[in-house]
Design a protein around this motif. Structure first.
Motif, PDB file in Angstrom:
ATOM      1  N   ARG A   6       0.842  -1.213   0.000  1.00 55.23           N
ATOM      2  CA  ARG A   6       0.000   0.000   0.000  1.00 55.23           C
ATOM      3  C   ARG A   6       0.870   1.253   0.000  1.00 55.23           C
ATOM      4  N   THR A   7       1.875   1.272   0.856  1.00 54.03           N
ATOM      5  CA  THR A   7       2.763   2.438   0.974  1.00 54.03           C
ATOM      6  C   THR A   7       3.594   2.624  -0.292  1.00 54.03           C
ATOM      7  N   ALA A   8       4.209   1.555  -0.776  1.00 57.71           N
ATOM      8  CA  ALA A   8       5.059   1.645  -1.963  1.00 57.71           C
ATOM      9  C   ALA A   8       4.252   2.038  -3.192  1.00 57.71           C
ATOM     10  N   ALA A   9       3.062   1.487  -3.351  1.00 58.49           N
ATOM     11  CA  ALA A   9       2.232   1.811  -4.512  1.00 58.49           C
ATOM     12  C   ALA A   9       1.809   3.280  -4.479  1.00 58.49           C
ATOM     13  N   ALA A  10       1.368   3.759  -3.330  1.00 55.93           N
ATOM     14  CA  ALA A  10       0.970   5.167  -3.209  1.00 55.93           C
ATOM     15  C   ALA A  10       2.142   6.086  -3.513  1.00 55.93           C
ATOM     16  N   ARG A  11       3.313   5.745  -3.030  1.00 59.77           N
ATOM     17  CA  ARG A  11       4.509   6.560  -3.254  1.00 59.77           C
ATOM     18  C   ARG A  11       4.854   6.638  -4.747  1.00 59.77           C
ATOM     19  N   ASP A  12       4.511   5.582  -5.500  1.00 60.41           N
ATOM     20  CA  ASP A  12       4.827   5.531  -6.925  1.00 60.41           C
ATOM     21  C   ASP A  12       3.658   5.992  -7.808  1.00 60.41           C
ATOM     22  N   GLY A  13       2.606   6.546  -7.204  1.00 60.40           N
ATOM     23  CA  GLY A  13       1.502   7.108  -7.983  1.00 60.40           C
ATOM     24  C   GLY A  13       0.365   6.164  -8.307  1.00 60.40           C
ATOM     25  N   TRP A  14       0.373   4.959  -7.759  1.00 66.76           N
ATOM     26  CA  TRP A  14      -0.733   4.029  -7.977  1.00 66.76           C
ATOM     27  C   TRP A  14      -1.904   4.436  -7.092  1.00 66.76           C
ATOM     28  N   ASP A  29      -5.948  -9.362  -2.772  1.00 64.44           N
ATOM     29  CA  ASP A  29      -5.790  -8.673  -1.502  1.00 64.44           C
ATOM     30  C   ASP A  29      -5.707  -7.165  -1.713  1.00 64.44           C
ATOM     31  N   LEU A  30      -4.997  -6.749  -2.763  1.00 64.40           N
ATOM     32  CA  LEU A  30      -4.848  -5.325  -3.073  1.00 64.40           C
ATOM     33  C   LEU A  30      -4.930  -5.132  -4.580  1.00 64.40           C
ATOM     34  N   CYS A  31      -5.466  -3.993  -4.988  1.00 68.53           N
ATOM     35  CA  CYS A  31      -5.549  -3.645  -6.398  1.00 68.53           C
ATOM     36  C   CYS A  31      -5.279  -2.152  -6.531  1.00 68.53           C
ATOM     37  N   PHE A  32      -4.457  -1.790  -7.511  1.00 68.31           N
ATOM     38  CA  PHE A  32      -4.123  -0.389  -7.765  1.00 68.31           C
ATOM     39  C   PHE A  32      -4.189  -0.133  -9.263  1.00 68.31           C
ATOM     40  N   THR A  33      -4.431   1.113  -9.649  1.00 62.98           N
ATOM     41  CA  THR A  33      -4.439   1.483 -11.059  1.00 62.98           C
ATOM     42  C   THR A  33      -3.617   2.746 -11.273  1.00 62.98           C
TER      43      THR A  33
END
Length: 87
Positions: A6-14, A29-33
Motif C-alpha cells: 500500500r505504501t510503496a504503490a501510493a509513493r509511486d503514484g498508484w 488482496d490489493l488492487c491499484f491502477t
C-alpha cells in the motif's frame, strides 16, 4: 506485507482500485491502477492459496501452507484499452 505494498504503490503514484475475486480463482488482496506511459495499467497483489493453485491445476507448494505466499502482477492492454484487474 500488505502495508508495504500500500505504501510503496501510493509513493509511486498508484491509486487504490476496486477489490473483488476475479474469475481465475485468485482472491485479490490489493488492487491499484495508474497510467504507465499513457496505458491504463492494473497492479494486483494476491495470496497464493490452495484454491488459487487448484484452479490452475498446479500442485500446492508445502512452503506456502503458512499463508506467507503472495504474487504481485502488473497488467495492461497492449492496445491501450481500459484495464480491469479481473481481466
Amino acid at each position: 506485507m500488505l502495508r508495504h505494498y500500500r505504501t510503496a504503490a501510493a509513493r509511486d503514484g498508484w491509486r487504490p482500485g476496486r477489490t473483488r475475486s476475479p474469475a481465475a480463482g485468485h482472491a485479490i488482496d490489493l488492487c491499484f491502477t495508474r497510467e504507465v506511459e499513457g496505458t491504463p495499467t492494473v497492479l494486483t497483489v494476491y495470496s497464493l492459496t490452495r484454491e488459487a493453485f487448484a484452479s490452475s491445476g498446479d500442485p500446492f507448494p508445502p512452503e506456502l501452507a503458512t499463508g506467507s505466499g503472495f504474487a504481485v502482477e502488473a497488467t495492461a492492454d497492449a492496445a491501450g484499452a481500459a484495464a480491469d484487474y479481473a481481466d
